[in-house]
Design an enzyme around this catalytic site. Structure first.
Site, PDB file in Angstrom:
ATOM      1  N   LYS A   1       7.126  21.917   6.055  1.00 17.97           N
ATOM      2  CA  LYS A   1       6.509  20.594   6.665  1.00 17.97           C
ATOM      3  C   LYS A   1       5.576  20.961   7.776  1.00 17.97           C
ATOM      4  O   LYS A   1       4.384  20.478   7.593  1.00 17.97           O
ATOM      5  CB  LYS A   1       7.666  19.664   7.162  1.00 17.97           C
ATOM      6  CG  LYS A   1       8.484  19.232   6.341  1.00 17.97           C
ATOM      7  CD  LYS A   1       9.901  18.739   6.961  1.00 17.97           C
ATOM      8  CE  LYS A   1      11.250  18.354   5.789  1.00 17.97           C
ATOM      9  NZ  LYS A   1      12.413  18.184   6.391  1.00 17.97           N
TER      10      LYS A   1
ATOM     11  N   PHE B   1      16.346  11.147 -10.099  1.00 15.38           N
ATOM     12  CA  PHE B   1      16.973  10.208  -9.491  1.00 15.38           C
ATOM     13  C   PHE B   1      18.431  10.622  -8.610  1.00 15.38           C
ATOM     14  O   PHE B   1      19.487  10.121  -8.845  1.00 15.38           O
ATOM     15  CB  PHE B   1      17.664   9.284 -10.437  1.00 15.38           C
ATOM     16  CG  PHE B   1      17.957   7.734 -10.357  1.00 15.38           C
ATOM     17  CD1 PHE B   1      16.889   6.938  -9.640  1.00 15.38           C
ATOM     18  CD2 PHE B   1      19.168   7.306 -10.525  1.00 15.38           C
ATOM     19  CE1 PHE B   1      17.148   5.523  -9.178  1.00 15.38           C
ATOM     20  CE2 PHE B   1      19.489   5.864 -10.008  1.00 15.38           C
ATOM     21  CZ  PHE B   1      18.393   5.075  -9.361  1.00 15.38           C
TER      22      PHE B   1
ATOM     23  N   VAL C   1      16.927  10.556  -2.760  1.00 18.33           N
ATOM     24  CA  VAL C   1      15.780   9.946  -2.441  1.00 18.33           C
ATOM     25  C   VAL C   1      15.265   8.802  -3.337  1.00 18.33           C
ATOM     26  O   VAL C   1      14.985   7.691  -3.255  1.00 18.33           O
ATOM     27  CB  VAL C   1      14.614  10.935  -1.887  1.00 18.33           C
ATOM     28  CG1 VAL C   1      13.416  10.243  -1.752  1.00 18.33           C
ATOM     29  CG2 VAL C   1      14.789  11.780  -1.032  1.00 18.33           C
TER      30      VAL C   1
ATOM     31  N   GLU D   1       3.849  11.227   2.323  1.00 20.94           N
ATOM     32  CA  GLU D   1       4.380  11.106   3.755  1.00 20.94           C
ATOM     33  C   GLU D   1       5.802  11.373   3.613  1.00 20.94           C
ATOM     34  O   GLU D   1       6.407  11.768   4.703  1.00 20.94           O
ATOM     35  CB  GLU D   1       4.212   9.602   3.915  1.00 20.94           C
ATOM     36  CG  GLU D   1       4.414   9.309   5.385  1.00 20.94           C
ATOM     37  CD  GLU D   1       3.503   9.898   6.350  1.00 20.94           C
ATOM     38  OE1 GLU D   1       4.025  10.783   6.710  1.00 20.94           O
ATOM     39  OE2 GLU D   1       2.377   9.274   6.310  1.00 20.94           O
TER      40      GLU D   1
HETATM   41  N1  HSE Z   1      16.768  18.540   4.112  1.00 16.34           N
HETATM   42  C1  HSE Z   1      15.793  17.683   4.781  1.00 16.34           C
HETATM   43  C2  HSE Z   1      16.051  17.589   6.120  1.00 16.34           C
HETATM   44  C3  HSE Z   1      15.532  16.664   3.963  1.00 16.34           C
HETATM   45  O1  HSE Z   1      17.386  17.801   6.388  1.00 16.34           O
HETATM   46  O2  HSE Z   1      15.540  17.084   6.912  1.00 16.34           O
HETATM   47  C4  HSE Z   1      14.367  15.782   4.484  1.00 16.34           C
HETATM   48  O3  HSE Z   1      13.249  16.715   4.067  1.00 16.34           O
END
Ligand code: HSE
Length: 425
Positions: A196, A11, A14, A120
């Site tokens: 990512k 919690f 996000v 996502e």
């Molecule tokens: N720490 C990541 C960013 C959070 O700054 O993009 C989102 O994935």
């Protein structure tokens, strides 16, 4: 419409964003019925009866339909996701490191259990890039993906360039806004955008590439002289993730890069992210959205929960249909490398050098180097050098200086360095 019951793990930023978006959304039929957290002494804004410290209260509860995993401990998250799938529950997670490092296993587990894992929110926050790649581009061969995949570093670079804010202050602002990871070195050293990128390689090109194989250098080594070099030439520096297919090979990396004002990515500021795609049929596409922050990422998680309510699953179309592409680091890129002392630089690592500037304050060379060389410890761990990829349209690297004469110049410089050291003593 079925009323969905959600068990939430974590919690933090996000998780709270999800709670807010879910309770504000007018047309979502569902609720968070239980939240499992670790810290018993932390004050919570919600009734204590909603919280538990025992993961079994969610994982073994037959009334819970969907498990949402939003913790940042990868081994614990993997246990939670595995148990949830085996117990017949589908999962939503925003944990990019978990997905990047365990995607092959998770794809297999989804096949075995018939349950889904959606993520996502793990890639570029509110930009719906994974579902776009899966659904819209599922049958189109893609050539290239390039973009800003990290909100914190884009925020820092914006503040440092535009407002000439000190790097440390900009980083602490990114942390205060909830953009940065618990361990912000993951952001500033380029690991987070690399996770990512590794996930998108699966959805865009059908290849699973372990993050360890992908080169990443961040913005933590940039020096004032590097910013001045960019400013003097009317350029900005952005931390970009890049993947490109050439024939049956795909190369990918995360590096700081110079961008000029004509580049679409130069306009992407603060915590915004952007993804540019180039496809064989569609040509160029650009997606922009907030890449970090409680509500934008919470909204991406909510969208996945909603997709699960109609039994949506990723089909990994490119992986199953296109499996013949191969990942490679055998690729030359054009770079600017700056360094304090000539001892810091491995000239022999360059395939060619097209320009150099040696002085006592800060030296630099422009040249071509392979991604393979950049995977070595010497380049990954050497904090005394900074590297920025050159934009083709701004720099001509076709000229090749003699590396032997440069080595001789460096030798002279080293002598000079010694003289200076003597004087300063
Ligand atoms: N720490 C990541 C960013 C959070 O700054 O993009 C989102 O994935």
């Amino acid at each position: 419409m079925k009323h969905i019951k959600i068990g939430l793990f974590g919690f933090g930023c996000v998780g709270q964003g999800l709670y807010e978006t879910l309770n504000t959304s007018k047309n979502f039929a569902g609720e968070i019925t239980r939240i499992c957290v670790k810290n018993k002494s932390k004050q919570r804004a919600l009734p204590p009866s909603l919280f538990t410290y025992d993961k079994a209260e969610i994982l073994d509860d037959p009334n819970i339909d969907i498990v949402v995993e939003l913790i940042d401990d990868v081994p614990a998250a993997l246990d939670i996701v595995t148990a949830a799938l085996k117990n017949g529950k589908s999962v939503v997670t925003a944990n990019k490191k978990l997905i990047a490092e365990h995607l092959e296993y998770l794809v297999q587990l989804q096949e075995e259990t018939g349950r889904a894992v959606l993520y996502e929110g793990a890639v570029c926050g509110s930009i719906p890039i994974i579902r776009t790649l899966e659904e819209y581009f599922g049958h189109e061969p893609l050539k290239e993906i390039r973009g800003i995949f990290n909100g914190s570093t884009n925020y820092i670079l914006t503040k440092v360039f535009k407002e000439r804010l000190d790097y440390a202050k900009a980083l602490s602002q990114a942390q205060e806004h909830g953009f940065a990871e618990t361990d912000p070195t993951l952001d500033v050293q380029g690991f987070d955008p690399k996770f990512k990128l590794s996930i998108l390689l699966t959805h865009a090109f059908g290849i699973h590439v372990a993050p360890d194989h992908i080169v990443n250098l961040g913005i933590n080594r940039l020096k004032a002289a590097d910013l001045e070099f960019a400013r003097d030439r009317g350029l900005q520096i952005k931390l970009l993730a890049h993947a490109e297919r050439i024939d049956d090979q795909v190369y990918a990396y995360v590096l700081p890069q110079f961008v000029n004002g004509n580049n679409n990515l130069s306009a992407i500021q603060n915590e915004f992210n952007a993804v540019t795609l180039n496809g064989d049929f569609c040509d160029d596409q650009l997606f922009i959205g907030k890449g970090a922050g409680s509500l934008p990422t919470g909204a991406a998680v909510l969208s996945d929960i909603s997709a699960l309510s109609y039994d949506y699953q990723y089909e990994y179309k490119k992986h199953y249909n296109l499996g013949q592409l191969h990942f490679t680091n055998d690729r030359l890129i054009d770079v600017y490398v700056s360094f304090d002392s000539p001892n810091d630089l491995e000239l022999d690592d360059f395939a060619s050098i097209s320009a150099n500037y040696f002085c006592f304050d800060r030296c630099y060379v422009l040249g071509k180097i392979s991604l393979e060389k950049l995977t070595s410890e010497a380049w990954q761990k050497n904090d005394r050098i900074s590297l920025i990829q050159l934009s083709e349209e701004d720099f001509d690297t076709s000229k090749a200086l003699s590396i032997t004469s440069l080595a001789a110049e460096i030798k002279e410089l080293k002598k000079g360095q010694k003289i200076r050291e003597k004087i300063s003593v």
